[in-house]
Scaffold this active site. Sequence first.
Site, PDB file in Angstrom:
ATOM      1  N   ASP A 188     -11.249  -1.372   5.780  1.00 11.79           N
ATOM      2  CA  ASP A 188     -10.058  -1.069   6.583  1.00 11.79           C
ATOM      3  C   ASP A 188     -10.486  -0.667   7.993  1.00 11.79           C
ATOM      4  O   ASP A 188     -10.837  -1.513   8.794  1.00 11.79           O
ATOM      5  CB  ASP A 188      -9.210   0.009   5.913  1.00 11.79           C
ATOM      6  CG  ASP A 188      -7.749  -0.059   6.341  1.00 11.79           C
ATOM      7  OD1 ASP A 188      -7.460  -0.733   7.340  1.00 11.79           O
ATOM      8  OD2 ASP A 188      -6.899   0.557   5.691  1.00 11.79           O
ATOM      9  N   ASP A 189     -10.459   0.608   8.310  1.00 12.00           N
ATOM     10  CA  ASP A 189     -10.876   1.079   9.641  1.00 12.00           C
ATOM     11  C   ASP A 189     -11.996   2.101   9.462  1.00 12.00           C
ATOM     12  O   ASP A 189     -11.740   3.286   9.236  1.00 12.00           O
ATOM     13  CB  ASP A 189      -9.685   1.712  10.361  1.00 12.00           C
ATOM     14  CG  ASP A 189     -10.001   2.034  11.815  1.00 12.00           C
ATOM     15  OD1 ASP A 189     -11.169   2.341  12.109  1.00 12.00           O
ATOM     16  OD2 ASP A 189      -9.091   1.984  12.649  1.00 12.00           O
TER      17      ASP A 189
ATOM     18  N   GLU B 233       0.856  -1.190   0.000  1.00  4.59           N
ATOM     19  CA  GLU B 233       0.000   0.000   0.000  1.00  4.59           C
ATOM     20  C   GLU B 233       0.896   1.245   0.000  1.00  4.59           C
ATOM     21  O   GLU B 233       0.992   1.944  -1.000  1.00  4.59           O
ATOM     22  CB  GLU B 233      -0.937   0.021   1.204  1.00  4.59           C
ATOM     23  CG  GLU B 233      -1.875   1.242   1.159  1.00  4.59           C
ATOM     24  CD  GLU B 233      -2.650   1.459   2.434  1.00  4.59           C
ATOM     25  OE1 GLU B 233      -3.754   2.031   2.351  1.00  4.59           O
ATOM     26  OE2 GLU B 233      -2.157   1.093   3.515  1.00  4.59           O
TER      27      GLU B 233
END
Length: 320
Positions: free
Chosen positions: A259-260, A181
């Site tokens: 993700d978050d 990433e």
Amino acid sequence: MRHRTLLELAERDGIVLPDSLVSEWPPQLRATDEKGWFRFQRLYDVARSVLRTELDVRRLVLEAAEDDVRDGGRWLEIQVDPSGYAARFGGITAFTDLVLDAVRDASRETGLGMAVVIAANRTRHPLDARTLARLAAQYAGRGVVGFGLSNDERRGSTADFAGAFAIAERAGLLLAPHGGELLGPDSIRTCLDSLHARRLGHGVRAAEDPALLDRIVEAGVALEVCPVSNVALGVYSDLTSVPLPTLMAAGATVALGADDPLLFGSQLAAQYATMRAAHELTDVELAELGRMSLRASCAPSDVLADALADVDAWLAADVS
């Protein structure tokens, strides 16, 4: 964690949150330099700090399950680093027991299939990762399905964690480190060569190297692609730049993820919606993304079969 849960728990204990987690939420993030990542990690740690009691942990897990059910999820794998909570909850084993018990209760209450991936932290010593790998191995088949490696992939040496991943591999756990990433194809190669990754947290930068992408496809390594996260952290300038079509055209197994959600302000279903809009995806392509996500998981065969049948039913009903 839900945003309102963060605010409630912080108010209860008199924890002062930064404006970016209150009035300016979701925060404006960018992690393409070390300062930006530090800010992101600081906000993450502040959010974690509001978990003070066993009931807080149980609430977080239950609400995560409820949110996934609302978004149509059938299987949820929660990644956690027990060492980040050990001091407050009686050690890594006690905290793992708590999380697994919370997962069982939440799964029973919501009907959502759930499991845990234990993750080590790149910024800590590789020997700490071996301790967590042995912990994960101890719980293999008892709620823990995988072993990961998180935090800033630009920190430390990924290859130094090979010993920990070897322990997890011998225990039959899914090997799922973050990589590809913030760093490019070389980071992914290290995850494949040294850690024997079977699923990559992100891995989206494989699109920059056709030979590497071919290798990933041939090996059946899945990519957890988190579009809103990628843009928020500055990996891509906008959603249309996320190379999902390139990955799909090559035949890569892609699992879209949020993700978050607390820090990026976007839940699971929104990843599908944003990619549909950004890349004009058809229902057939969306359905295949759903199928790939399920197949890339550790869901039991009965959960997998039922969920895949429902994806097919959704597509058939929509086409008709």
